[in-house]
Design a protein around this motif. Structure first.
Motif, short mmCIF file in Angstrom:
data_model
loop_
_atom_site.label_atom_id
_atom_site.label_comp_id
_atom_site.label_asym_id
_atom_site.label_seq_id
_atom_site.Cartn_x
_atom_site.Cartn_y
_atom_site.Cartn_z
N GLU A 143 1.05 -1.47 -0.11
CA GLU A 143 -0.12 0.05 -0.01
C GLU A 143 0.91 1.51 0.59
OE1 GLU A 143 -2.61 0.12 3.37
OE2 GLU A 143 -3.57 -2.21 2.35
N ALA A 201 2.54 1.41 -3.14
CA ALA A 201 1.55 2.11 -4.43
C ALA A 201 1.38 3.45 -4.32
CB ALA A 201 0.26 1.23 -3.66
N MET A 202 1.12 3.97 -2.88
CA MET A 202 0.37 5.37 -2.50
C MET A 202 1.99 6.51 -3.05
SD MET A 202 -0.25 5.60 1.11
CE MET A 202 -1.04 7.52 1.07
N GLU A 220 4.23 5.62 -5.41
CA GLU A 220 4.23 5.22 -6.91
C GLU A 220 2.65 6.29 -7.26
OE1 GLU A 220 3.70 1.16 -8.53
OE2 GLU A 220 5.82 0.64 -7.74
N SER A 221 1.57 6.17 -6.71
CA SER A 221 0.59 7.07 -7.19
C SER A 221 0.20 8.80 -7.18
CB SER A 221 -0.91 6.88 -6.58
OG SER A 221 -0.67 7.08 -5.40
N ALA A 222 1.46 9.02 -6.39
CA ALA A 222 2.43 10.13 -5.94
C ALA A 222 3.29 10.74 -6.81
CB ALA A 222 2.44 11.05 -4.72
N ASP A 228 3.21 9.30 -9.63
CA ASP A 228 1.89 9.65 -11.51
C ASP A 228 1.53 10.95 -11.53
OD1 ASP A 228 3.16 6.83 -12.14
OD2 ASP A 228 1.73 5.55 -11.85
N ALA A 229 1.01 11.28 -10.26
CA ALA A 229 0.07 12.35 -10.35
C ALA A 229 1.00 13.30 -10.65
CB ALA A 229 -0.20 12.48 -9.01
#
Length: 154
Positions: free
Chosen positions: A107, A110-111, A113-115, A117-118
């Motif tokens: 988790e 993933a957070m 990576e999403s940060a 990506d954003a």
């Protein structure tokens, strides 16, 4: 010796400490001889009773070799069962904790990576929203300033 033997004299006689007077008295006195025989008989009964008791106790306490082997085997099996139960409790306790820590790591990754990506999307959008490349922006600013003057002259 006209008097009968005392209990101390009879006890001494039994342990082997006798005088000739006591011996002569015992040969002639039926009462003292009977008392001496009674004490000897009591000690003999006590000895026999103690020996019988010891024989009974010894027979009940000393187990056979086969019995000892079976008892030892049962104890070993009991210890192995206890060890297996402890291992099972350990596994049942540790596995969920390990899984939860792995999930938390996934988790968090993933957070991150999403940060990332954003952030990348924001940079791409910012780049795409520009009408001219960065190197030509000073020229664009100059052109917009010139066009603002031309409109003012009209």
């Amino acid at each position: 010796m006209n008097n009968h033997l005392t209990s101390e004299q009879i006890s001494s006689w039994l342990i082997g400490e006798k005088t000739s007077e006591e011996e002569n008295h015992l040969l002639g006195c039926a009462q003292c001889t009977a008392e001496l025989d009674a004490v000897r008989h009591a000690f003999s009964e006590f000895r026999n009773s103690a020996v019988d008791w010891a024989d009974r106790e010894r027979a009940g306490v000393v187990p056979s070799i086969a019995g000892l082997g079976r008892a030892s085997h049962r104890a070993a099996v009991r210890h192995l069962r206890l060890l297996a139960a402890a291992a099972l409790v350990l596994v049942v306790t540790v596995v969920p904790i390990y899984r939860k820590s792995i999930e938390q790591q996934h988790e968090a990754e993933a957070m991150r990576e999403s940060a990332l990506d954003a952030e990348l999307l924001e940079r791409v959008n910012a780049h795409l929203s520009q009408t001219v490349p960065v190197s030509l922006q000073p020229l664009t600013a100059l052109a917009s300033a010139a066009s603002g003057k031309n409109e003012g002259e009209r």
